[in-house]
Structure formats: structure tokens, C-alpha cells
Motif scaffolding. Structure first.
Motif, PDB file in Angstrom:
ATOM      1  N   TYR A  68       3.827   1.503  -1.201  1.00 50.99           N
ATOM      2  CA  TYR A  68       4.442   1.522  -2.543  1.00 50.99           C
ATOM      3  C   TYR A  68       3.503   2.252  -3.513  1.00 50.99           C
ATOM      4  CZ  TYR A  68       6.737  -0.847  -6.614  1.00 50.99           C
ATOM      5  OH  TYR A  68       7.383  -1.180  -7.784  1.00 50.99           O
ATOM      6  N   GLY A  69       2.201   1.935  -3.436  1.00 50.09           N
ATOM      7  CA  GLY A  69       1.228   2.611  -4.293  1.00 50.09           C
ATOM      8  C   GLY A  69       1.063   4.080  -3.925  1.00 50.09           C
ATOM      9  N   LYS A 120       0.827  -1.206   0.000  1.00 49.19           N
ATOM     10  CA  LYS A 120       0.000   0.000   0.000  1.00 49.19           C
ATOM     11  C   LYS A 120       0.865   1.261   0.000  1.00 49.19           C
ATOM     12  CE  LYS A 120      -4.036  -2.148   2.077  1.00 49.19           C
ATOM     13  NZ  LYS A 120      -4.827  -2.377   3.272  1.00 49.19           N
ATOM     14  N   MET A 123       3.249   6.733  -5.299  1.00 48.66           N
ATOM     15  CA  MET A 123       3.052   7.093  -6.711  1.00 48.66           C
ATOM     16  C   MET A 123       1.723   7.781  -6.955  1.00 48.66           C
ATOM     17  SD  MET A 123       4.653   3.901  -8.798  1.00 48.66           S
ATOM     18  CE  MET A 123       3.932   2.606  -7.883  1.00 48.66           C
ATOM     19  N   GLU A 124       1.019   8.182  -5.875  1.00 50.61           N
ATOM     20  CA  GLU A 124      -0.362   8.646  -6.089  1.00 50.61           C
ATOM     21  C   GLU A 124      -0.438   9.956  -6.867  1.00 50.61           C
ATOM     22  OE1 GLU A 124      -2.111   8.543  -2.272  1.00 50.61           O
ATOM     23  OE2 GLU A 124      -1.047  10.282  -1.501  1.00 50.61           O
ATOM     24  N   GLY A 140       1.984  -2.536  -9.399  1.00 46.72           N
ATOM     25  CA  GLY A 140       3.161  -1.688  -9.477  1.00 46.72           C
ATOM     26  C   GLY A 140       2.851  -0.246  -9.813  1.00 46.72           C
ATOM     27  N   GLY A 141       1.574   0.159  -9.698  1.00 43.18           N
ATOM     28  CA  GLY A 141       1.188   1.541  -9.977  1.00 43.18           C
ATOM     29  C   GLY A 141       0.422   2.124  -8.794  1.00 43.18           C
ATOM     30  N   PRO A 142       0.019   3.395  -8.921  1.00 38.93           N
ATOM     31  CA  PRO A 142      -0.598   4.075  -7.780  1.00 38.93           C
ATOM     32  C   PRO A 142      -1.940   3.496  -7.344  1.00 38.93           C
ATOM     33  CG  PRO A 142      -0.579   5.479  -9.758  1.00 38.93           C
ATOM     34  CD  PRO A 142       0.275   4.292 -10.057  1.00 38.93           C
ATOM     35  N   ARG A 143      -2.626   2.773  -8.205  1.00 38.09           N
ATOM     36  CA  ARG A 143      -3.964   2.271  -7.839  1.00 38.09           C
ATOM     37  C   ARG A 143      -3.945   0.830  -7.315  1.00 38.09           C
ATOM     38  NH1 ARG A 143      -6.926   3.369 -13.417  1.00 38.09           N
ATOM     39  NH2 ARG A 143      -4.836   2.818 -14.169  1.00 38.09           N
ATOM     40  N   GLN A 144      -2.758   0.314  -7.007  1.00 31.34           N
ATOM     41  CA  GLN A 144      -2.682  -1.092  -6.614  1.00 31.34           C
ATOM     42  C   GLN A 144      -3.165  -1.313  -5.180  1.00 31.34           C
ATOM     43  OE1 GLN A 144       1.368  -2.455  -6.743  1.00 31.34           O
ATOM     44  NE2 GLN A 144       1.964  -1.413  -4.881  1.00 31.34           N
ATOM     45  N   PHE A 145      -3.627  -2.524  -4.924  1.00 28.84           N
ATOM     46  CA  PHE A 145      -3.977  -2.996  -3.583  1.00 28.84           C
ATOM     47  C   PHE A 145      -4.965  -2.076  -2.874  1.00 28.84           C
ATOM     48  CE2 PHE A 145      -0.132  -5.356  -4.510  1.00 28.84           C
ATOM     49  CZ  PHE A 145      -0.441  -6.608  -4.031  1.00 28.84           C
ATOM     50  N   ILE A 161       0.989  10.312  -9.668  1.00 33.02           N
ATOM     51  CA  ILE A 161       1.131   9.937 -11.084  1.00 33.02           C
ATOM     52  C   ILE A 161      -0.255   9.652 -11.662  1.00 33.02           C
ATOM     53  CG2 ILE A 161       2.073   8.234 -12.685  1.00 33.02           C
ATOM     54  CD1 ILE A 161       4.386   7.835 -10.712  1.00 33.02           C
TER      55      ILE A 161
END
Lengths: 119, 297
Positions: free
Chosen positions: A103-104, A101, A107-108, B197-202, A110
């Protein structure tokens, strides 16, 4: 930009338990060693049959040295490879799903369209 | 000629094995419901009494790599070892070994080439969780020979969605033209909306519940034309950066046939992604033990 070589680094490190630990503990040394010894290895060939032209840009070296998964994403490194390897290295330091979480969240900022990952 | 005993399309969630086998405090709250749905889904394959499984999935950069990347590949080998170190590490998946059905693999390769699908092949293929997850959910005894079919939904440039549908239609014809009295189940796994691997994961749900709702309706009703009208390589980026795996569902819609309603439809809204399970019986719903046909929609 050498997305292919970034992906090759992530791919070869992720599948080798010893390299996963080495990259976690000594990212700068691992990146330097890998570029010198592994970057031009053709994976399905004998060791003598090497490529001659693969190298990182300085920005790519820095992103790998700094475990900077956000910059790797921006550079178009394959997100599945980056995520899988980084989970292997850092999930152990966190509670269940906490690392994924975070990790995501990192990048929010982006937004779509995401960087191209074609190689 | 061989008979297609069942057509099955499923998501492949690598966490199912761990969730379903964990106990006590380690067992997630959604595990019991998930297991119950999987057991009903498994029954839809069991009652079809298959002899052989054609398994459509996608390698996740395990054996297939960017220095030599096929778009569609058939495994032809007497055995397939399965699951990889990083799947063991992250998902707790067991190492497995499955028998291959080389005669059917050879037929699919020859017949596919003759139908203008230039299929790549592998005589030594270690398969990954896109194929072992449905073995674990649908046939945990892992006793039937398989023919793995890998598609590239992972490393662009990818084939167009319509090509997945066309391959599905052709795969159905390939199996039905195999000179054999075997009963073949064609099983394929993909994804609904998914971000990795992007902002909307999990997140709390899949990244795009509205896409998931539409996708389940397309699949359940066999609405290939409606699906193709809305889905493109470009559009699939919007619901989540790993949503191109939906094209394996489109392939399975091609196998099932245009306008063919699924005989079993089930979903489970999990954190991170929606699970979805579909079974079609080309020759009608077979009778099962106790004939519990309420699983039908």
C-alpha cells in the motif's frame, strides 16, 4: 472536491462489518447505493432529517469504485480512514504486513507536501 | 487539595496487546523486550499509588466525527465503554468498561472554562485505543476511575502546539485545585514521528529517526521552549503525516512543567514507529517494593 463526503463514505463503511464486505465484493454497486441512500444522511439524526446537497464528483465515484487508494490520497481523503478500511478489506489476502507495505509502495512517487486533508 | 501523584506520557501502540499475549510462532521477536520495558514502565505508575487517572488521548474517528468535531473534550460519565469494532478487527483489542470519576470531570470542566479553555464535554463517551492502550500497558487490572480528555490531533484545522502546552499547564492546575484527598495520575498518549496511509508507512523504523531523537530529548529534559521553537503545525508534516499526535506529548510536557526532567525515560525502536515512555513524579520518586529505583534515569 468533496473531501468531507469521501471521508463520510470511508467512515460509515469502515464501522459496519456488513458494509466492509459489501464494498470489498461489489465496489461499484456499493458506491452507487451509498450515494443514493446514505450520502445525505445526518449521522446523529433520525432518518427523515436529511441533508439535500451532498454528492460525489465523477472522479471521486471512480476512485471509490476502483478501490484506488492512491487517488483517494491525492484527493485529500483522510489517510487514516482509507488505510483502516483497506486493511479490513484486503489484508486477509496477504502475509503479515505484506499488504500495508505494498500500500505504501504504491504511493512512493508522492512527495511532500502531501495533499491537504482539511475538510 | 488533590495531589498529582505521577505524570506519565507514552506512545499508544495498538499492536502491544496482541504482541504481548501471542505465543509460539505467532509471537514477534521483539515481544519479550517490549513486555519487559512495559513492565518497568507500569511499575512507575504502581509505585505512585494513584486513586484516579486523568487520561489524555485522541479519538480516531470513532465517536467524534466531522459533522460535530470538538478540539478539546472532557468525558463526564459514571462509566466509559471502550474499544470499537474496527479496533477489535485490526488490533485484536478487547472490549472494556472503565469507571468514570464524575466529580473530578465536573471540576475540570468548570475550572477549565474559568481558565478560558472552552472545553466540550460528553456524557456518553465510548473511548478508543488512545486511552485503552495505556490502561492495558500501565494498569491492566483497569480498576481505577478515569476522566478522559480528548484532543484533536487528527482532523484539521487543529489547535496550535502552544495551545496543547497551555492546556497541559492548566490541566495540572485544575487537578491540583480539586478539593479532594485523592491521588491523581495524569497520563497522556501521543506519537513520535508516524506515517499512516502514506508512502512512508510501515518502514523498518519510524519515518524520521532524527525527529524522534530530538523529541525524546525535548520531553526527557522538559525543554518546552526548545520544542515550541522548532515545532509548528506546518513542520509536523515533515516527520510523517500522523506526527501531529506529538502535540499530545507537548500537552504532557505542559502538565509536567517547564524544565522538569523526567524521572523515568525509556524507548523502543520498533518497525513502523518508535515507542517512548516517560514518568515524572512531582514530589520526588516514591519508594517502591524492593525499591528498585534503577528505572530512574
Amino acid at each position: 472536491m468533496s473531501r468531507y463526503l469521501l471521508d463520510k463514505f470511508l467512515f460509515t463503511v469502515d464501522r459496519d462489518p456488513a458494509l466492509v464486505e459489501r464494498y470489498r465484493e461489489d465496489p461499484a454497486g456499493t458506491v452507487e447505493w451509498w450515494e443514493a441512500e446514505m450520502a445525505n444522511t445526518i449521522l446523529n439524526c433520525t432518518a427523515d432529517e436529511r441533508s439535500t446537497w451532498l454528492e460525489f464528483t465523477e472522479d471521486e465515484r471512480r476512485a471509490l469504485r476502483e478501490h484506488d487508494h492512491v487517488t483517494l490520497f491525492r484527493m485529500g481523503a483522510h489517510p487514516f480512514l482509507t488505510l483502516t478500511l483497506f486493511i479490513a478489506m484486503f489484508e486477509r489476502d496477504h502475509g503479515p504486513l505484506e499488504y500495508q507495505k505494498a500500500y505504501g509502495r504504491a504511493m512512493e512517487h508522492i512527495t511532500l507536501p502531501y495533499p491537504d486533508i482539511a475538510t | 487539595m488533590a495531589e498529582v501523584a505521577a505524570v506519565i506520557a507514552s506512545t499508544h501502540h495498538p499492536f502491544y496487546h496482541r504482541a504481548s499475549t501471542s505465543t509460539g510462532a505467532d509471537r514477534p521477536p521483539f515481544a519479550d523486550e517490549w513486555v519487559a520495558k512495559i513492565e518497568r514502565f507500569r511499575e512507575t505508575l504502581t509505585r505512585a499509588e494513584p486513586d484516579v487517572l486523568v487520561m489524555v488521548g485522541s479519538d480516531h474517528f470513532h465517536q467524534l466525527w466531522l459533522d460535530n468535531m470538538p478540539q478539546f473534550l472532557v468525558g463526564k460519565a459514571p462509566f466509559f465503554d471502550a474499544n470499537w469494532y474496527n479496533e477489535e478487527r485490526e488490533f485484536g483489542l478487547p472490549r472494556m468498561r472503565l469507571r468514570g470519576q464524575e466529580e473530578l470531570a465536573a471540576h475540570i470542566l468548570r475550572d477549565g472554562l474559568d481558565r478560558d479553555f472552552d472545553l466540550a464535554f460528553s456524557n456518553e463517551l465510548r473511548i478508543d485505543h488512545s486511552i485503552t492502550c495505556p490502561i492495558i500497558t500501565l494498569r491492566p487490572q483497569a480498576d481505577l476511575p478515569i476522566v478522559p480528555v480528548y484532543t484533536n490531533i487528527f482532523a484539521p484545522p487543529l489547535p496550535q502546539p502552544r495551545r496543547f502546552v497551555q492546556l497541559g499547564r492548566a490541566l495540572r492546575e485544575m487537578v491540583e485545585s480539586w478539593e479532594s484527598d485523592q491521588r491523581v495520575a495524569i497520563i497522556g498518549t501521543g506519537h513520535l514521528s508516524l506515517e499512516l496511509g502514506g508512502p512512508r508507512q510501515f518502514g523498518e523504523h519510524g519515518p524520521d529517526p532524527e525527529f524522534d531523537r530530538k523529541a525524546v530529548e525535548w520531553i526527557a529534559s522538559g525543554d518546552i521552549e526548545g520544542c515550541l521553537a522548532e515545532v509548528s503545525l506546518e513542520s509536523l508534516h515533515a516527520p510523517g503525516n500522523a506526527t501531529h499526535g506529538f502535540m499530545d506529548f507537548m500537552l504532557m510536557m505542559g502538565v509536567a512543567g517547564d524544565g522538569r526532567k523526567a524521572d523515568h525515560v525509556d524507548t523502543l525502536d520498533l518497525f513502523h514507529t518508535m515507542e517512548a515512555y516517560f514518568t515524572w513524579y512531582p514530589d520526588g520518586v516514591p519508594a517502591g517494593p524492593g525499591d528498585t529505583a534503577e528505572a530512574t534515569r
